[in-house]
Structures are given as C-alpha cells and as structure tokens.
Write a protein that holds these residues in place. Structure first.
Motif, PDB file in Angstrom:
ATOM      1  N   SER A  17       0.816  -1.220   0.000  1.00 19.50           N
ATOM      2  CA  SER A  17       0.000   0.000   0.000  1.00 19.50           C
ATOM      3  C   SER A  17       0.848   1.266   0.000  1.00 19.50           C
ATOM      4  O   SER A  17       0.311   2.369  -0.023  1.00 19.50           O
ATOM      5  CB  SER A  17      -0.933   0.016   1.224  1.00 19.50           C
ATOM      6  N   ASP A  18       2.164   1.119   0.002  1.00 22.69           N
ATOM      7  CA  ASP A  18       3.072   2.261   0.072  1.00 22.69           C
ATOM      8  C   ASP A  18       3.403   2.738  -1.341  1.00 22.69           C
ATOM      9  O   ASP A  18       4.039   2.016  -2.116  1.00 22.69           O
ATOM     10  CB  ASP A  18       4.351   1.837   0.809  1.00 22.69           C
ATOM     11  N   SER A  19       2.984   3.941  -1.686  1.00 27.35           N
ATOM     12  CA  SER A  19       3.219   4.483  -3.029  1.00 27.35           C
ATOM     13  C   SER A  19       4.360   5.500  -3.045  1.00 27.35           C
ATOM     14  O   SER A  19       4.430   6.360  -3.922  1.00 27.35           O
ATOM     15  CB  SER A  19       1.940   5.137  -3.560  1.00 27.35           C
ATOM     16  N   THR A  20       5.261   5.401  -2.095  1.00 24.07           N
ATOM     17  CA  THR A  20       6.388   6.323  -2.010  1.00 24.07           C
ATOM     18  C   THR A  20       7.344   6.162  -3.188  1.00 24.07           C
ATOM     19  O   THR A  20       7.621   5.049  -3.627  1.00 24.07           O
ATOM     20  CB  THR A  20       7.179   6.099  -0.707  1.00 24.07           C
ATOM     21  N   VAL A  21       7.839   7.298  -3.662  1.00 23.00           N
ATOM     22  CA  VAL A  21       8.929   7.313  -4.637  1.00 23.00           C
ATOM     23  C   VAL A  21      10.030   8.194  -4.075  1.00 23.00           C
ATOM     24  O   VAL A  21       9.772   9.316  -3.623  1.00 23.00           O
ATOM     25  CB  VAL A  21       8.461   7.850  -6.004  1.00 23.00           C
ATOM     26  N   ASP A  24      12.726  -0.977   1.862  1.00 27.09           N
ATOM     27  CA  ASP A  24      11.905   0.216   1.662  1.00 27.09           C
ATOM     28  C   ASP A  24      12.797   1.306   1.103  1.00 27.09           C
ATOM     29  O   ASP A  24      14.031   1.235   1.195  1.00 27.09           O
ATOM     30  CB  ASP A  24      11.244   0.667   2.970  1.00 27.09           C
ATOM     31  N   VAL A  25      12.200   2.324   0.511  1.00 28.50           N
ATOM     32  CA  VAL A  25      12.948   3.334  -0.231  1.00 28.50           C
ATOM     33  C   VAL A  25      13.993   4.028   0.633  1.00 28.50           C
ATOM     34  O   VAL A  25      15.153   4.186   0.230  1.00 28.50           O
ATOM     35  CB  VAL A  25      11.991   4.375  -0.843  1.00 28.50           C
ATOM     36  N   THR A  27      19.919   4.781   1.763  1.00 27.79           N
ATOM     37  CA  THR A  27      20.992   4.874   2.753  1.00 27.79           C
ATOM     38  C   THR A  27      21.939   3.684   2.705  1.00 27.79           C
ATOM     39  O   THR A  27      23.161   3.850   2.619  1.00 27.79           O
ATOM     40  CB  THR A  27      20.389   5.000   4.161  1.00 27.79           C
ATOM     41  N   ARG A  28      21.384   2.469   2.761  1.00 24.89           N
ATOM     42  CA  ARG A  28      22.226   1.271   2.858  1.00 24.89           C
ATOM     43  C   ARG A  28      23.153   1.126   1.651  1.00 24.89           C
ATOM     44  O   ARG A  28      24.338   0.784   1.803  1.00 24.89           O
ATOM     45  CB  ARG A  28      21.362   0.021   2.996  1.00 24.89           C
ATOM     46  N   LEU A  62      15.378   8.174  -9.468  1.00 27.39           N
ATOM     47  CA  LEU A  62      14.044   7.809  -9.001  1.00 27.39           C
ATOM     48  C   LEU A  62      14.101   6.392  -8.443  1.00 27.39           C
ATOM     49  O   LEU A  62      14.619   5.484  -9.098  1.00 27.39           O
ATOM     50  CB  LEU A  62      13.021   7.849 -10.145  1.00 27.39           C
ATOM     51  N   VAL A  63      13.566   6.201  -7.227  1.00 33.17           N
ATOM     52  CA  VAL A  63      13.509   4.869  -6.615  1.00 33.17           C
ATOM     53  C   VAL A  63      12.068   4.588  -6.195  1.00 33.17           C
ATOM     54  O   VAL A  63      11.618   5.051  -5.144  1.00 33.17           O
ATOM     55  CB  VAL A  63      14.451   4.748  -5.402  1.00 33.17           C
ATOM     56  N   PRO A  64      11.304   3.874  -7.001  1.00 33.35           N
ATOM     57  CA  PRO A  64       9.917   3.553  -6.618  1.00 33.35           C
ATOM     58  C   PRO A  64       9.882   2.460  -5.558  1.00 33.35           C
ATOM     59  O   PRO A  64      10.686   1.521  -5.601  1.00 33.35           O
ATOM     60  CB  PRO A  64       9.294   3.073  -7.929  1.00 33.35           C
ATOM     61  N   GLN A  65       8.949   2.601  -4.623  1.00 34.05           N
ATOM     62  CA  GLN A  65       8.772   1.568  -3.611  1.00 34.05           C
ATOM     63  C   GLN A  65       8.117   0.342  -4.234  1.00 34.05           C
ATOM     64  O   GLN A  65       6.981   0.415  -4.720  1.00 34.05           O
ATOM     65  CB  GLN A  65       7.904   2.077  -2.466  1.00 34.05           C
TER      66      GLN A  65
END
Length: 295
Positions: A64-68, A94-95, A100-101, A118-121
């Motif tokens: 359900s996470d739409s973070t980019v 997760d983004v 970071t990692r 761009l890094v889509p979740q």
C-alpha cells in the motif's frame, strides 16, 4: 517522526505539509520522498497480499506504500529535457533504507552524471519480485516517468516535463519490475542503458529483446555465483553472429575496460550479494559507462 509514522499518516495528512517533512537537502543534493499515483502499489495483483514460504505479507503492510524516492544531485543542470536513473530495489526493503544502505545518493553524486534518481517503492519489507503497475500494466512505466517529470516541472526544479534519456538499474529481486517495464512499459525508445546487480533471475526474453532492439542499447550485468546461470542464459541470447560480448572479473575491472556499448558481464567471487552495489562504489562506476551526460 520516524519513517513508519510518516507513512502511516499518509492518508490523513494534507499533501503540502507531508512533502515539507519528506524533503531533505544536503551537500550531495536534495532528496524528496513523496507518493505517486503511478507508483507500483497499490495494485490488483497484490490486493490479497502475497504468500511466501507459508507466510502472508498483507496488502496493508507490504503493498500500500506508493512512495517514490527522488534525488537531485547538487550539480544537476536543468535543460530542455530531463535524464533519469530509475532503480528497482530487491526483496525486504523500503525506499529510505535503500537510499541509505546502498549509498545511492553518494554514488549518483560521485558519478557526476547529469540525471535525477528515481527509486519507486516495490514490495515493502517483503520477499517478492512483483512490481505492480510498473511490472504488469501496459504503459505503466511511461506513466510513472511522466508523472515524475511533471512533478519536477511543477515544483520548479526543471523548466520542462520533457523526458530525455533513461538508465534502468536493478538489484536482486528488482529484476521483476525492470523486466516488466522493458516488456510493456512503453518507454524503450528512451532507455539507453540497463544495469543489473546480481539480478539475472528471470525475464531473460525482455532483457535480450531490449538489448537487440537498437545498437545504442547498452546492457551491463554484475553477478556473483547466485546468478551465474542466469547470466550464461543472457550471454547466449545476446551473442551476435560475431563475438560481441565483453566478460570481466569485477575485482580487477577498470572504467576504461567498461567503456563499451557491447553487452558486458562482470563476475565477482569475493563480494557478497547484498554488498555488490556499495562496497566498492560499483554503482557509481557503472553509471559512468552510460550514455548520460557528465556534469
């Protein structure tokens, strides 16, 4: 407010205050975490969640996470069109953690490529290579890139929503989203480079078809023993009538050796799967071999 609390409040929080809290500037550049309508999830393919080895990963928790994640390096020069690096992360991530990692921001900045990351979740904290809209929907990747370009134009970062060159990268299970985007995403004419980091687990036809579709298409795959079989399959599929493959030992490869547009494969026996991208800054090195302009 920690990352999980931020996402939990997504539905209830007004958009403008949310964006203000999700923006971060540093000497490297500017990081933005924001929801996109065209992000991989939610998607019908995971409406009931996903079960792996007897454990259910629910739609609410993992799909359900739409973070980019958006990273604009400090030296970025806007132009009439914008070049992008799009990264598909692997399992159980997760983004924010990915940025970071794997030191993505540091490595994009040190590569000095004039492009926005761009890094889509994808599946959040789940062992799953499915990537919803970007993997399965016709034109899904095109909608994603154009939404990003329009957001950057509307925010005043770039003067135009015109999309330029695209570099696609994937680590591990990210092959699902990247391969699906190549197969049906609708942006292959703009994609000049595809780079895999131990991600040759499947979608071989999509990778090979894209590589053969145009002479400027550059494919580079870094592998451990985990994906040696998959990379041999790709070598066989990409081999031309005349020898056209470049094979290197990753531990001794140099930028000069990688400056080729032929399909390139690099093997390491000394670096672990989850350290490939960051231990020796190979993400930065490989970006320097792409068609992206330098800053």
């Amino acid at each position: 407010m920690n990352r999980r609390m931020l996402l939990a409040g997504l539905a209830a929080a007004p958009l403008a205050p949310l964006l203000a809290r999700a923006d971060e500037s540093s000497g490297l550049g500017k990081t933005i975490l924001r929801p996109f309508a065209s992000a991989p999830f939610p998607h019908a393919s995971r409406a009931a969640g996903h079960t792996y080895q007897g454990k259910l990963y629910s739609a609410a928790a993992s799909y359900s996470d739409s973070t980019v994640g958006i990273f604009i390096p400090s030296g970025f020069r806007p132009g009439p069109s914008t070049d992008f690096i799009v990264h598909f992360h692997g399992w159980n991530n997760d983004v924010a953690t990915v940025l970071t990692r794997y030191r993505l921001r540091e490595q994009v900045a040190s590569s000095r490529r004039n492009a926005i990351l761009l890094v889509p979740q994808g599946p959040r904290d789940a062992p799953d290579s499915g990537d919803g809209k970007l993997e399965l929907d016709a034109g899904g990747f095109a909608r994603f890139v154009h939404e990003a370009a329009e957001f950057l134009r509307a925010s005043g970062t770039v003067p135009s929503a015109q999309v330029g060159r695209i570099v696609m990268t994937a680590h591990s299970g990210g092959y699902g989203g990247l391969g699906g985007a190549l197969a049906r995403g609708g942006m292959n004419d703009s994609i000049d480079d595809v780079i895999l980091f131990d991600a040759a687990y499947g979608n071989y036809d999509a990778f090979a078809h894209w590589q053969k579709a145009a002479p400027n298409h550059h494919f580079l795959s870094l592998c451990t023993d985990d994906t040696s079989t998959g990379n041999v399959v790709l070598m066989a599929m990409m081999q031309g009538a005349r020898p056209n493959l470049v094979v290197r030992l990753a531990d001794t490869m140099t930028l000069a050796q990688l400056q080729t547009r032929e399909p390139t494969f690099a093997l390491t026996t000394s670096v672990a799967h989850d350290e490939l991208m960051q231990k020796f800054n190979w993400y930065s090195l490989f970006l320097q071999t792409t068609a992206l302009a330098a800053i």
